[in-house]
Motif scaffolding. Structure first.
Motif, short mmCIF file in Angstrom:
data_model
loop_
_atom_site.label_atom_id
_atom_site.label_comp_id
_atom_site.label_asym_id
_atom_site.label_seq_id
_atom_site.Cartn_x
_atom_site.Cartn_y
_atom_site.Cartn_z
N TYR A 89 0.83 -1.20 0.00
CA TYR A 89 0.00 0.00 0.00
C TYR A 89 0.87 1.26 0.00
N ALA A 90 1.95 1.24 0.78
CA ALA A 90 2.82 2.42 0.86
C ALA A 90 3.53 2.65 -0.48
N HIS A 91 4.04 1.56 -1.08
CA HIS A 91 4.77 1.71 -2.34
C HIS A 91 3.83 2.14 -3.46
N ALA A 92 2.57 1.66 -3.41
CA ALA A 92 1.59 2.08 -4.42
C ALA A 92 1.36 3.58 -4.35
N GLY A 93 1.32 4.12 -3.11
CA GLY A 93 1.15 5.57 -2.97
C GLY A 93 2.33 6.34 -3.51
N GLU A 94 3.55 5.81 -3.29
CA GLU A 94 4.75 6.47 -3.81
C GLU A 94 4.76 6.49 -5.34
N ILE A 95 4.43 5.34 -5.95
CA ILE A 95 4.40 5.27 -7.41
C ILE A 95 3.32 6.18 -7.97
N GLU A 133 -2.97 4.67 -17.61
CA GLU A 133 -3.33 3.27 -17.42
C GLU A 133 -2.71 2.72 -16.13
N ARG A 134 -1.45 3.06 -15.89
CA ARG A 134 -0.79 2.61 -14.65
C ARG A 134 -1.45 3.22 -13.42
N LEU A 135 -1.86 4.49 -13.53
CA LEU A 135 -2.55 5.13 -12.41
C LEU A 135 -3.87 4.43 -12.10
N ALA A 136 -4.58 4.01 -13.14
CA ALA A 136 -5.85 3.31 -12.94
C ALA A 136 -5.62 1.97 -12.23
N LYS A 137 -4.57 1.25 -12.62
CA LYS A 137 -4.26 -0.03 -11.98
C LYS A 137 -3.86 0.18 -10.53
N LEU A 138 -3.09 1.23 -10.27
CA LEU A 138 -2.69 1.53 -8.90
C LEU A 138 -3.90 1.88 -8.03
N ASP A 194 0.65 -3.79 3.90
CA ASP A 194 -0.39 -4.60 3.25
C ASP A 194 -0.09 -4.70 1.77
N GLN A 195 -0.21 -5.91 1.22
CA GLN A 195 0.17 -6.13 -0.18
C GLN A 195 -0.97 -6.74 -0.99
N VAL A 196 -0.94 -6.48 -2.28
CA VAL A 196 -1.86 -7.09 -3.23
C VAL A 196 -1.05 -7.47 -4.46
N ASN A 197 -1.38 -8.61 -5.06
CA ASN A 197 -0.69 -9.04 -6.27
C ASN A 197 -1.44 -8.52 -7.48
N LEU A 198 -0.74 -7.84 -8.36
CA LEU A 198 -1.38 -7.21 -9.51
C LEU A 198 -1.83 -8.24 -10.55
N THR A 199 -1.27 -9.46 -10.50
CA THR A 199 -1.66 -10.50 -11.45
C THR A 199 -2.82 -11.32 -10.92
N ASP A 200 -2.78 -11.68 -9.63
CA ASP A 200 -3.83 -12.49 -9.01
C ASP A 200 -4.06 -11.95 -7.60
N GLU A 201 -5.03 -11.07 -7.47
CA GLU A 201 -5.25 -10.39 -6.20
C GLU A 201 -5.82 -11.31 -5.13
N ALA A 202 -6.37 -12.47 -5.51
CA ALA A 202 -6.93 -13.38 -4.53
C ALA A 202 -5.87 -14.20 -3.81
N SER A 203 -4.67 -14.31 -4.39
CA SER A 203 -3.60 -15.08 -3.77
C SER A 203 -2.86 -14.22 -2.75
#
Length: 248
Positions: A89-95, A133-138, A194-203
Motif C-alpha cells: 500500500y505504501a509503495h503504491a502511494g509512492e508510485i 493506465e498505470r494510475l488506474a491499476k494503482l 499490506d500487499q496485493v498481487n497485480l496478477t492475481d489479487e486473490a492469492s
C-alpha cells in the motif's frame, strides 16, 4: 457439486457420459447437454447439497463410508502469479505520486510543444495514456487493499469488543480489576505493508515448506481414516489452516 472421479466441469461431465462407463450408468445412457447441466446445477444448488448429505448418510449406513477419525492436512497451492508482482500500500502511494508528477510534466511539455522540440521517439499522447493506465491499476490495487483493511478492522473490532465485554463481566462478577493488559483497539485503515498481487489479487504471499515465501493459496484436504473417500479440498487466503476450522 461433487461427481464420481472428481469431475466438476459441465463440459467434462457431458463428455464423460460418452467415455466413462460409470457416468453412462448414472446418466442412464443419456447425454445431457453441458448448458442444461450447468443451468440445472445453478437452479437447484441448495437441493443438490441436501441430496449429497443424504448420499453420505446412506453410504455410511451401507458401510461404504465411516465417519469418525479424519486426517486433515494443509498444503500450499502455487498461484499463477509471481510474488514479485505484489505491491504494498505504501509503495503504491509512492508510485502514484511519481506518476502524477510525470503526467503533469508531460502536460506541460504538450503546452509548449509548438515552441520547443520534443525528444526524438517520444509521443506525448502515448506516454500520457501509458501513465494514466498505470494510475488506474494503482487506484484499483489501493481500493482492494482498503476493502481488505475495512473487512479486517470490522472483524478485529468485533473481537476487541467481545474481549472488553468479557473483561468487564469478570470484573463485575469478582469485584476486582482483571489482571493482565487490557485488549488494544484495532487500527483502522490499510497498513503500509499490506500487499496485493497485480496478477492475481486473490492469492497471498505465504511461507512454504523448505523455507522462503511464494505466491500461493492455502488448501486443506480431509480423508476419513477407515475409508477411501476424499473430501473436495478447500482453499482459503490465510496462510494457516487453524483459522478455517472451529472445535466441534
Amino acid at each position: 457439486m461433487a461427481t464420481p472421479g472428481g469431475v466438476f466441469s459441465s463440459r467434462k461431465l457431458e463428455r464423460a457420459t460418452y467415455d466413462s462407463v460409470a457416468f453412462r450408468f448414472i446418466a442412464a445412457n443419456d447425454h445431457p447437454d453441458h448448458d442444461t447441466m450447468a443451468t440445472f446445477r445453478r437452479r437447484f444448488l441448495k437441493e443438490i447439497e441436501a441430496l449429497f448429505v443424504e448420499v453420505l448418510k446412506l453410504a455410511r449406513e451401507m458401510g461404504v463410508l465411516k465417519m469418525g477419525t479424519v486426517a486433515l492436512d494443509g498444503t500450499k497451492i502455487h498461484a499463477n502469479a509471481s510474488r514479485h508482482s505484489a505491491l504494498s500500500y505504501a509503495h503504491a502511494g509512492e508510485i502514484e505520486t511519481q506518476l502524477k508528477a510525470e503526467v503533469a510534466e508531460l502536460l506541460a511539455k504538450a503546452e509548449v510543444a509548438d515552441l520547443t522540440d520534443v525528444p526524438d521517439g517520444m509521443s506525448i499522447p502515448e506516454e500520457l495514456a501509458r501513465r494514466e493506465e498505470r494510475l488506474a491499476k494503482l487506484a484499483a490495487a489501493r481500493a482492494t487493499l482498503e476493502a481488505r483493511a475495512k473487512e479486517r478492522f470490522e472483524r478485529e473490532l468485533a473481537e476487541y469488543q467481545a474481549k472488553l465485554a468479557a473483561r468487564e463481566a469478570k470484573a463485575a462478577a469478582t469485584g476486582r480489576k482483571p489482571g493482565g493488559k487490557p485488549p488494544q483497539p484495532p487500527v483502522e485503515g490499510p497498513l503500509p505493508t499490506d500487499q496485493v498481487n497485480l496478477t492475481d489479487e486473490a492469492s497471498r504471499i505465504m511461507p512454504v515448506a523448505g523455507g522462503g515465501f511464494e505466491q500461493c493459496y492455502n488448501a486443506q484436504a480431509v480423508v476419513p481414516r477407515t475409508a477411501c473417500w476424499l473430501w473436495p479440498p478447500t482453499w482459503c487466503k490465510p496462510p494457516t489452516t487453524s483459522s478455517r476450522f472451529s472445535r466441534c
